[in-house]
Design an enzyme around this catalytic site. Structure first.
Site, PDB file in Angstrom:
ATOM      1  N   SER A  49       0.827  -1.284   0.091  1.00  0.00           N
ATOM      2  CA  SER A  49       0.033  -0.011  -0.024  1.00  0.00           C
ATOM      3  C   SER A  49       0.770   1.211  -0.051  1.00  0.00           C
ATOM      4  CB  SER A  49      -1.100   0.069   1.134  1.00  0.00           C
ATOM      5  OG  SER A  49       0.001   0.313   2.320  1.00  0.00           O
ATOM      6  N   LYS A  50       0.259   2.342  -0.283  1.00  0.00           N
ATOM      7  CA  LYS A  50       0.839   3.562  -0.328  1.00  0.00           C
ATOM      8  C   LYS A  50       1.114   3.784   1.149  1.00  0.00           C
ATOM      9  CE  LYS A  50      -1.130   7.625  -0.119  1.00  0.00           C
ATOM     10  NZ  LYS A  50      -2.237   8.631  -0.344  1.00  0.00           N
ATOM     11  N   ARG A  51       0.639   3.445   2.365  1.00  0.00           N
ATOM     12  CA  ARG A  51       1.217   3.610   3.452  1.00  0.00           C
ATOM     13  C   ARG A  51       2.609   2.912   3.762  1.00  0.00           C
ATOM     14  NH1 ARG A  51      -0.359   7.210   5.095  1.00  0.00           N
ATOM     15  NH2 ARG A  51      -2.238   7.934   5.535  1.00  0.00           N
ATOM     16  N   GLY A 108       5.049   2.608   1.659  1.00  0.00           N
ATOM     17  CA  GLY A 108       5.979   3.393   1.133  1.00  0.00           C
ATOM     18  C   GLY A 108       6.522   4.422   1.951  1.00  0.00           C
TER      19      GLY A 108
END
Length: 515
Positions: free
Chosen positions: A272-274, A276
């Site tokens: 997920s973007k999280r 990253g």
RNA sequence: GGCCCGUUCGUCUAAGGGCUAGGACACCACCCUUUCACGGUGGUGAUACGGGUUCGAAUCCCGUACGGGCUACCA
């Protein structure tokens, strides 16, 4: 000669594959890899790769996201043959613009008894989920066990149904048969089976007249003559719905072949973007700024990845050619790629390995091409590049030390600008008047030198050190600090060579007065 | 909970019934280098578990465990 059934089918139909993103935000690793595998497969078989924008959910539409997706594909070098931007004979390539074509198929399904109209309000659906919720069944579905207890064209009289339809507030749901087995051949996983009793009556057409993914994907894949439908594993569990729709609408014989790619995992679960931002690596192909929050998420491009490296590392995340080769050009990937060698298990993304790929690409990338990328970077950072020939030599000298493109700034700035600070701590402890005299003399000697080459400079340096009875090793670090400012960079005499006589002498003289 | 998919070094993976289970990243050591890297050599490290089938199983079958996905008028 024996031909695998898959190969026979391959020959019978022009290969046409699609990537079908919804324009809801940044394009992440998994998305790009899905594009890649589609693209490689299409190119390998001389087929078409198209991009279809799945924007049927207006509430999730994000302005700019569509444009952004195409920018990412362009940067990756994965341009479609057909799309909103590239044209083609199967348009429109945006589902919102195809809205009118879905209704007839939904109606056809109702007429044939494979679908029905449902009138339940969101509140009624919520109530159903509450009422039927038990320990054993924490999330009840709108399925064959429940549908006769709801408000739909199956439970209402013809008159009532007619009246509800005139009000216009209804959805169309597929009527999943009970007790049948749906199976299909997945090119990666082999045969997969589902019990239709366990699948719910998915909404096909929403109240606003837009299709859901389930209807749209089947209708459009048919209309666009898709031969192979590849997508992420998150779609596997809804495959039986799509298989049944194919059977009811267009016939199983015309259905594309399926493959469900394994997921790319983060440290815990689907990447997920999280992940990253939490672990400090990009997950999007390019910088993405959320138009609502203004939040910027860094991309691989801006981080300093080469597109070829990015594609290379993605290709190897779940696929290999069976040899020990790891570095592949796009052309090699096209030649060697095969769906059958794609893994079935998910792959955890390893940023360290990703960095290694980029480093390898930078080391192998032609200097001229690198310099084309690096020059603007240097200029953005206030470093004036007097001539490209010098830049090429500098790049050749420092590229082994660069993992990312922006590393060239730090690694080569001192070639274009004399240092304005010096790592004095590295010099001071062992500095003495003898060394000062050495460098003063050295500057004088250099002024008289005729062939300005690193070997000559090094000889001159060592000879003088011998005369002064100082170990050359003890003088090299101070010399480096004079030219570079810090403890890094290529061999010091190579630096001096590229710096030229005048600049080298001037840096020595300036630094000697400070040490 | 149910359904589906999966499981080889920490990570990505090779080996499609038969070698001492191979490679890469990361890590460690040594060499090279009187900078930082690159590079070179070597090392630590895996078939989830339990049953079968077989002369022989990482590989085929069954069960268990674990991980993941799905379970919306989102895709």
């Amino acid at each position: 000669m024996y031909l695998h059934p898959l190969s026979l089918q391959l020959m019978s139909k022009r290969v046409r594959v699609r990537f079908a993103p919804s324009p809801t935000g940044g394009l992440h690793l998994g998305g790009v890899r899905t594009v890649l595998y589609n693209y490689l497969f299409a190119k390998k078989h001389g087929g078409d790769f198209l991009v279809r924008i799945e924007d049927t959910d207006q509430s999730r539409y994000v302005p700019g996201a569509e444009e952004y997706i195409f920018d990412c594909l362009k940067w990756c070098g994965l341009d479609p043959d057909e799309s909103v931007q590239h044209g083609g004979n199967y348009g429109p390539y945006r589902q919102s613009e195809r809205k009118s074509s879905y209704r007839q198929y939904a109606e056809q399904l109702v007429k044939d008894g494979h679908a029905y109209y449902a009138f339940d309000t969101p509140e009624e659906l919520e109530k159903m989920r509450q009422d039927f919720r038990t320990e054993q069944n924490p999330s009840p579905q709108y399925d064959h066990t429940i549908r006769m207890k709801m408000r739909n064209s199956l439970t209402l009289t013809a008159d009532e149904t007619e009246k509800m339809l005139r009000d216009g507030k209804f959805v169309t749901r597929i009527k999943m048969p009970a007790g049948e087995t749906v199976s299909f051949m997945d090119m990666i996983r082999g045969e997969v089976h589902f019990d239709t009793s366990l699948v719910d009556d998915k909404v096909l057409l929403k109240a606003d007249g837009m299709p859901t993914y389930h209807l749209a994907v089947v209708v459009d894949d048919h209309l666009m003559q898709i031969s192979h439908a590849f997508r992420g594993e998150e779609w596997l569990s809804s495959a039986p719905v799509h298989i049944l729709l194919w059977k009811y609408l267009f016939g199983l014989g015309n259905m594309p072949q399926w493959a469900h790619f394994p997921l790319i995992l983060g440290p815990n679960g689907k990447l997920s973007k999280r992940d990253g931002s939490k672990y400090g690596f990009p997950v999007f192909a390019m910088n993405w700024t959320d138009p609502k929050s203004g939040e910027l998420t860094e991309g691989f491009k801006e981080k300093g990845f080469l597109p070829g490296a990015f594609i290379n590392l993605l290709a190897l995340l779940g696929w290999n050619d069976g040899t020990e080769q790891e570095i592949f050009s796009k052309e090699e990937l096209i030649e060697k790629f095969s769906i059958e060698r794609v893994h079935s298990g998910g792959a955890k993304f390893d940023y360290e390995k990703a960095k290694w790929f980029n480093h390898e690409w930078i080391k192998r990338w032609p200097v001229r091409d690198l310099s084309y990328q690096v020059k603007p970077l240097l200029e953005e950072n206030g470093l004036w590049v007097p001539d490209d020939n010098l830049l090429n030599k500098v790049i050749e000298l420092v590229k082994d030390r660069c993992t990312f493109l922006p590393d060239f700034i730090q690694q080569s700035s001192f070639f274009f600008k004399s240092p304005d600070s010096w790592d004095l701590d590295a010099v001071k402890p062992n500095w003495n008047p003898d060394k000062r005299i050495f460098f003063e003399n050295f500057a004088t000697r250099l002024a008289a030198i005729s062939t300005w080459e690193s070997v000559t400079l090094e000889n001159e340096f060592k000879n003088l050190a011998g005369e002064k009875n100082i170990k050359p090793g003890e003088l090299q670090l101070p010399f480096r600090i004079m030219l570079v400012g810090g403890k890094f960079g290529p061999p010091v005499f190579h630096i001096a060579e590229l710096l030229g006589k005048e600049e080298t002498i001037s840096r020595i003289e300036k630094a000697v007065s400070l040490f």
